[in-house]
Enzyme design. Structure first.
Site, mmCIF file in Angstrom:
data_model
loop_
_atom_site.group_PDB
_atom_site.id
_atom_site.type_symbol
_atom_site.label_atom_id
_atom_site.label_comp_id
_atom_site.label_asym_id
_atom_site.label_seq_id
_atom_site.Cartn_x
_atom_site.Cartn_y
_atom_site.Cartn_z
ATOM 1 N N GLY A 57 41.337 30.903 -17.727
ATOM 2 C CA GLY A 57 39.969 30.035 -17.548
ATOM 3 C C GLY A 57 39.965 28.995 -18.664
ATOM 4 O O GLY A 57 38.873 28.199 -18.555
ATOM 5 N N GLY A 104 25.139 17.208 -35.301
ATOM 6 C CA GLY A 104 25.751 16.289 -33.965
ATOM 7 C C GLY A 104 24.725 16.685 -32.878
ATOM 8 O O GLY A 104 24.311 18.060 -32.467
ATOM 9 N N ARG A 139 34.858 16.838 -29.612
ATOM 10 C CA ARG A 139 36.333 17.395 -29.365
ATOM 11 C C ARG A 139 37.118 16.362 -29.242
ATOM 12 O O ARG A 139 36.977 15.172 -29.012
ATOM 13 C CB ARG A 139 36.057 18.198 -28.188
ATOM 14 N N ALA A 165 34.341 19.553 -17.634
ATOM 15 C CA ALA A 165 35.204 20.673 -16.827
ATOM 16 C C ALA A 165 35.328 20.068 -15.510
ATOM 17 O O ALA A 165 36.699 20.233 -14.939
ATOM 18 C CB ALA A 165 34.278 22.020 -16.952
ATOM 19 N N HIS A 200 9.627 20.470 1.807
ATOM 20 C CA HIS A 200 8.273 20.682 1.007
ATOM 21 C C HIS A 200 7.879 21.919 0.904
ATOM 22 O O HIS A 200 7.827 22.674 1.981
ATOM 23 C CB HIS A 200 7.171 19.721 1.631
#
Ligand code: NAI
Length: 462
Positions: free
Chosen positions: A39, A176, A269, A317, A441
Site C-alpha cells: 500500500g 509549510g 515531498r 495518490a 433536494h
C-alpha cells in the site's frame, strides 16, 4: 530467479493499481515492496491514516461545538489517544490486507525486499535477480528536507511521525501551509493543541484558487490555528523542555522565535529513488530528481517505465493510480490516455477544499475570457441544518461558449462533490448542462447546480 511480463517496483497506489490492472489483462506480474505491508506511503503513513484521524477529530469537534445546539446534551467525549491510534492502525491494517488479498486473487507475486535495477530487463531483490519484459518504477516520494531543521520523527516530525506522536502535544509549529500542514494541523488543533502554521509565501495552499485560500485561512483561524505567512524559517533548536523555531518575516526581515513542543515539517515531498541504481542503469532524471518519462511513461532505458510521485505532475495518490492504470493498458496494447488537466485536488480538512481545472488566476494569466458563478452554502438548506453554511461553490466557464473550465469548492463533502464537475468537464459540458440537470433536494450538490445557474441567468436561492 523468476521471469515475468511485468515487475512493478513499489506497491503504493500507482504500483498496486498498475500490477492489478496488468494481471487482469493477462500478464504474469510481480510487485516488489520492502515495507512489511503493501500500500505504500498512502495506505501506511499517508492518506488513509490521516483520514482516520481527521474523521475521529471531526466527530470530537462536532460533539464539542454542535451537539448542544441540536439538543444532544452531556459532557464532550474525553480523548483516549492510544485508542484513537489503535483505530487508525486498524484502518491501515484493513486496507493493506485488502491489497494483499487483491494480489493473491490476481496471482501477483509479492517480492519482499528493496529493489534495484542492475540493467535492462532485470530487477534485483535481496540476493535474487528476476527477469521482466517490462519494469515499472513506482517508488513514490519522501518528505523534502529543510536546512536547519533536523527531523527525528519524535520532536521534529514529518507527516509520518505526526501520525504516531506518543502524546498529544500542547503546542505544535507546522512549517509549510500546504496540504499536509493544514490537514495534520487541523487534526491537532481539534485535539486541543495550539497550532501555529508558518508559511513562506504570502498565502496558504499556493496554486489553489485565491478566493478559496483566503476563505480557508479565515476559517482555520476561527478554528484556532495561528497562521503566519510570508515567513522564512531559519532553523530549529531542540532543548530539554521546549523546541525553538526561528523565522524571519520577509516583508521587513524582522527576526522572530517561537517556542513549541513539536515541529511538523511539511514543505513538500521529493521523489524517492534511493537504492534503485538509476545512475548506474543510465536512467535520466530532471533537475528536480524526477525520473524523465515520455507521454507513454517510458524512461530513457528500453523496457523501463515510471509512474506516480517519481515523475512530473501533481504528487497525488489518484494521479499515480491513473498513471498505473493507463500504463498497464498501454503495455497490454490497449489505447489509454489520462487528462492531467482534469485531476481533482482535495484537502480533507473540515470543511473540505476541492478543485478541478483552471483557477481564476490562471485564466486571467492566459487572458481567457471567463465567467464565474459562485454560491454560498448559506443558501443550501442541508448545509444550514448541519452547521456547514460557511463556504461556497465557484464554477468557472468560458464567457462565450459556456464550457466549464474549472471549479473550486470549500465546504461540506467538497471532495465528493467535485466529481460531478470533473465528469461534466470530461464530457466537455457547459455550465448550462449542469444547470439543466435535476439535483436531488436537499443535498449539498444542489449548490453545484446553483453555481451553474449563477454562470447563466442566476441562481434561485440567492
Ligand atoms: P505542499 O507542496 O502542498 O505544501 C508545501 C508548503 O510549504 C507550500 O505552501 C510552500 O510554499 C511551503 N514552504 C516551502 N518551503 C517553505 C519554508 N522554507 N518555510 C515555510 N514554508 C515553506 O507540500 P506538502 O503539504 O508537504 O505535501 C506534499 C505532497 O503531498 C503534495 O504534493 C501534496 O499534494 C501531497 N499530499 C496530498 C494530500 C491530498 O491530496 N489530500 C494529502 C497530503 C499530501
Amino acid at each position: 530467479m523468476a521471469s515475468y511480463d511485468l515487475i512493478v517496483i513499489g506497491s503504493g497506489p500507482g504500483g498496486y493499481v498498475c500490477a492489478i490492472r496488468a494481471a487482469q489483462l493477462g500478464m504474469k506480474v510481480a510487485c516488489v515492496e520492502g515495507r512489511d505491508t503493501l500500500g505504500g506511503t498512502c495506505l501506511n503513513v499517508g492518506c488513509i491514516p490521516s483520514k482516520a484521524l481527521l474523521h475521529a477529530t471531526h466527530q470530537l469537534h462536532e460533539a464539542e461545538h454542535n451537539f448542544a445546539a441540536m439538543g444532544l446534551m452531556g459532557a464532550a467525549p474525553r480523548v483516549d489517544w492510544e485508542k484513537m491510534l489503535a483505530y487508525k492502525a486498524d484502518t491501515i491494517g484493513q486496507n493493506t490486507k485488502g491489497i494483499e488479498f487483491l494480489f493473491k486473487k490476481n496471482k501477483i507475486d509479492w517480492l519482499k525486499g528493496w529493489a534495484s535495477i542492475p540493467g535492462a530487463g532485470k530487477v534485483k531483490v535481496g540476493d535474487d535477480t528476476h527477469e521482466a519484459r517490462h519494469i515499472v518504477i513506482a517508488s513514490g516520494s519522501e518528505s523534502s528536507p529543510l536546512k536547519g531543521v533536523e527531523v527525528d520523527e519524535e520532536t521534529i516530525v514529518t507527516s509520518t511521525g505526526a501520525l504516531s506522536l506518543k502524546k498529544i502535544p500542547k503546542r505544535m509549529v507546522v512549517i509549510g501551509g500546504g496540504v499536509i500542514g493544514l490537514e495534520m494541523g487541523s487534526v491537532y488543533a481539534r485535539l486541543g493543541t495550539q497550532v501555529t502554521v508558518i508559511e513562506y509565501l504570502d498565502r496558504l495552499i499556493p496554486g489553489a484558487d485565491g478566493e478559496v485560500a483566503k476563505t480557508f485561512q479565515r476559517m482555520l483561524k476561527k478554528q484556532g490555528l495561528d497562521v503566519v505567512t510570508g515567513a522564512a524559517v531559519q532553523g530549529t533548536e531542540v532543548l530539554k523542555t521546549k523546541t525553538k523555531v526561528s523565522y524571519t518575516l520577509r516583508k521587513d526581515d524582522s527576526a522572530h522565535v517561537i517556542d513549541t513542543d513539536v515541529v511538523l515539517l511539511a514543505t513538500g515531498r521529493r521523489p524517492f529513488t534511493e537504492g534503485l541504481g538509476l545512475d548506474a542503469a543510465g536512467i535520466a532524471r530532471t533537475p528536480r530528481g524526477q525520473i524523465k518519462v515520455d507521454a507513454r511513461y517510458r524512461t530513457s532505458i528500453d523496457g523501463v517505465y515510471a509512474i506516480g510521485d517519481v515523475i512530473e505532475g501533481p504528487m497525488l495518490a489518484h494521479k499515480a493510480m491513473d498513471d498505473g492504470h493507463a500504463l498497464a493498458d498501454m503495455l497490454a496494447g490497449h489505447a489509454a490516455v489520462v487528462d492531467y488537466n482534469l485531476v481533482p485536488g482535495v484537502i480533507y480538512t473540515s470543511p473540505e477544499v476541492a478543485s478541478v481545472g483552471a483557477t481564476e488566476e490562471t485564466l486571467k494569466e492566459q487572458g481567457r475570457p471567463y465567467k464565474a458563478g459562485k454560491v454560498s452554502f448559506m443558501s443550501n438548506g442541508r448545509a444550514k441544518a448541519m452547521f456547514q453554511g460557511d463556504g461556497f461553490v465557484k464554477l468557472l466557464a468560458d464567457k462565450d461558449t459556456d464550457r466549464i473550465l474549472g471549479a473550486h469548492i470549500i465546504g461540506p463533502y467538497a471532495g465528493d462533490m467535485i466529481h460531478e464537475i470533473t465528469v461534466a468537464m470530461q464530457f466537455g459540458a457547459s455550465a448550462e448542462d449542469i444547470a439543466l440537470t435535476s439535483h436531488a433536494h436537499p443535498t449539498f450538490s444542489e449548490a453545484v447546480r446553483e453555481a451553474a445557474l449563477a454562470c447563466g441567468d442566476g441562481p434561485i436561492h440567492a
